[in-house]
Motif scaffolding. Structure first.
Motif, short mmCIF file in Angstrom:
data_model
loop_
_atom_site.label_atom_id
_atom_site.label_comp_id
_atom_site.label_asym_id
_atom_site.label_seq_id
_atom_site.Cartn_x
_atom_site.Cartn_y
_atom_site.Cartn_z
N HIS A 136 12.10 0.06 2.02
CA HIS A 136 11.05 0.76 2.77
C HIS A 136 9.69 0.11 2.48
CE1 HIS A 136 14.29 3.73 2.56
NE2 HIS A 136 13.75 4.33 3.61
N LYS A 137 8.82 0.18 3.48
CA LYS A 137 7.45 -0.31 3.32
C LYS A 137 6.56 0.80 2.76
CE LYS A 137 7.48 -3.82 6.96
NZ LYS A 137 6.81 -4.29 8.22
N ILE A 138 5.52 0.38 2.04
CA ILE A 138 4.55 1.35 1.53
C ILE A 138 3.64 1.79 2.68
CG2 ILE A 138 2.63 1.69 -0.08
CD1 ILE A 138 3.90 -0.46 -1.84
N ARG A 139 3.44 3.05 2.83
CA ARG A 139 2.57 3.57 3.88
C ARG A 139 1.15 3.06 3.68
NH1 ARG A 139 3.26 9.97 4.14
NH2 ARG A 139 1.29 9.61 5.19
N LYS A 140 0.47 2.79 4.78
CA LYS A 140 -0.89 2.28 4.71
C LYS A 140 -1.84 3.27 4.05
CE LYS A 140 -0.62 -0.85 8.67
NZ LYS A 140 -1.19 -1.20 10.01
N ASP A 141 -1.61 4.57 4.26
CA ASP A 141 -2.50 5.59 3.69
C ASP A 141 -2.01 6.10 2.34
OD1 ASP A 141 -0.27 6.90 4.57
OD2 ASP A 141 -1.34 8.56 5.53
N ALA A 142 -1.03 5.45 1.75
CA ALA A 142 -0.51 5.89 0.45
C ALA A 142 -1.56 5.72 -0.64
CB ALA A 142 0.75 5.11 0.09
N VAL A 143 -1.63 6.67 -1.54
CA VAL A 143 -2.51 6.57 -2.72
C VAL A 143 -1.79 5.71 -3.75
CG1 VAL A 143 -3.63 7.84 -4.57
CG2 VAL A 143 -3.61 8.78 -2.26
N ARG A 144 -2.42 4.61 -4.13
CA ARG A 144 -1.77 3.65 -5.03
C ARG A 144 -1.79 4.09 -6.50
NH1 ARG A 144 -1.48 2.12 0.25
NH2 ARG A 144 -0.79 -0.02 0.49
N GLY A 145 -2.83 4.80 -6.88
CA GLY A 145 -2.95 5.19 -8.28
C GLY A 145 -3.87 6.38 -8.46
N ILE A 146 -3.94 6.86 -9.69
CA ILE A 146 -4.83 7.97 -10.06
C ILE A 146 -5.57 7.56 -11.33
CG2 ILE A 146 -5.00 10.39 -10.75
CD1 ILE A 146 -2.25 10.82 -9.41
N GLU A 147 -6.89 7.69 -11.32
CA GLU A 147 -7.63 7.53 -12.57
C GLU A 147 -7.93 8.92 -13.12
OE1 GLU A 147 -11.12 4.90 -14.59
OE2 GLU A 147 -11.58 5.74 -12.62
#
Length: 345
Positions: free
Chosen positions: A73-84
């Motif tokens: 599967h591809k990563i969604r364009k609006d996916a949140v990559r990380g959390i600080e």
């Protein structure tokens, strides 16, 4: 001594460029970091270390490549990559017996427990600013997929995060905010913006024979510390006001719910008996006196006969009305006692 609060803030990392900016700030790479004293940078500490030669983008790519889901599967364009995640406390009113080393340990353990040990790729302690604080970077993988929403989306999830962190810090003598508080803790970006906006009225006077460079560095340090302390005081007062208002609001809501419940009970009684509450109260008193009289009447045989007669009449009335009205789950005595207590409040 005043109250020492613990704080945890979060900020979503939405693109790879943000990972680079976080790395530069957290590891003091490149230019001067606002509010940081370069002379104290040696005190900073990496609590959860990156692999040698790694960085936040590499750690993110590694977690994604290791995912079975993202192999097909591809990563969604609006996916949140990380959390600080930033963790700190109001250092002005810190308890005398505060164990700072234990605070560092508890923060690391909480991060790994709450977000998942493999998800927490970095945690850096900053001691070169006015208040000690920790910046952690999380890759929010849940069931092989990126899902920051699992941790942050919605009031309930945010409350769970704050409650979990607050519970962990309380045993160190740090006070958490009120549960259900209306206070909205600023995210990391807003926090630093607020610090930079604060102004002091006066700068220190130049010392005799002090160079322009030395004066600038000394004045800048005073400026930063004064701003930071001023902001902390403002935030503390705002929080106290908000939490006091929250408590008043909660009390008013409880009172309103009690009044609503009583009003609903009154309407139910009036509907069931077809009479106003004063008339119903009089009948309740009469029934109570009758019940007490039957229990204490000297001729118990007579009392038992009367009681059995009343039960037979009640059974007859229930049979007559059960096709048009649902029978109450509670006995008549219980309904009358509860109704009298509510109406007399």
């Amino acid at each position: 001594m005043g109250t020492c609060y613990s704080f945890v803030s979060t900020e979503k990392i939405k693109d790879l460029g943000a990972f680079s900016r976080k790395l530069e700030h957290n590891f003091r790479i490149g230019g001067r970091v606002p509010n940081a004293d370069p002379m104290k940078s040696y005190l900073n500490e990496e609590l959860i270390k990156l692999e040698p030669g790694s960085d936040y983008i590499k750690e993110y790519n590694k977690r994604v490549l290791d995912s079975v889901y993202y192999q097909t599967h591809k990563i969604r364009k609006d996916a949140v990559r990380g959390i600080e995640v930033m963790m700190t406390f109001s250092s002005k009113d810190i308890p005398k017996d505060f164990d700072f080393e234990q605070w560092k340990k508890e923060n690391v353990e909480w991060l790994q427990s709450y977000f998942g040990k493999d998800n927490v790729v970095s945690a850096v302690l900053h001691m070169d600013e006015t208040t000690p604080h920790i910046h952690a970077v999380v890759i929010p993988m849940v069931n092989e997929r990126l899902s920051a929403a699992h941790f942050l989306n919605g009031r309930e999830r945010m409350a769970n995060l704050q409650n979990s962190y607050g519970d962990r810090m309380e045993k160190l003598g740090l006070t958490r905010g009120m549960k259900g508080s209306l206070a909205k803790h600023t995210d990391i970006k807003e926090f630093y913006t607020a610090v930079n906006k604060q102004k002091i009225k006066e700068l220190p006077q130049p010392k005799k024979h002090e160079s322009t460079k030395d004066y600038y560095e000394r004045a800048q340090k005073v400026f930063q510390e004064s701003n930071y302390q001023h902001l902390n005081e403002l935030q503390k007062k705002d929080r106290e006001i908000i939490e006091k208002n929250t408590q008043t609001l909660q009390e008013n809501l409880e009172l309103a719910n009690s009044i609503k419940k009583t009003q609903e009970l009154i309407r139910e009684i009036e509907h069931r008996f077809g009479e106003d509450k004063d008339t119903v109260l009089k009948k309740i008193d009469t029934m109570n006196h009758l019940n007490q009289g039957l229990k204490s009447y000297p001729d118990q045989d007579f009392s038992n006969n009367v009681f059995e007669g009343m039960r037979e009449i009640l059974r007859f009335e229930k049979e007559k009305t059960k096709r048009t009205r649902k029978e109450p789950e509670k006995s008549l005595d219980q309904i009358l006692d509860e109704a009298k207590k509510e109406l007399q409040k």
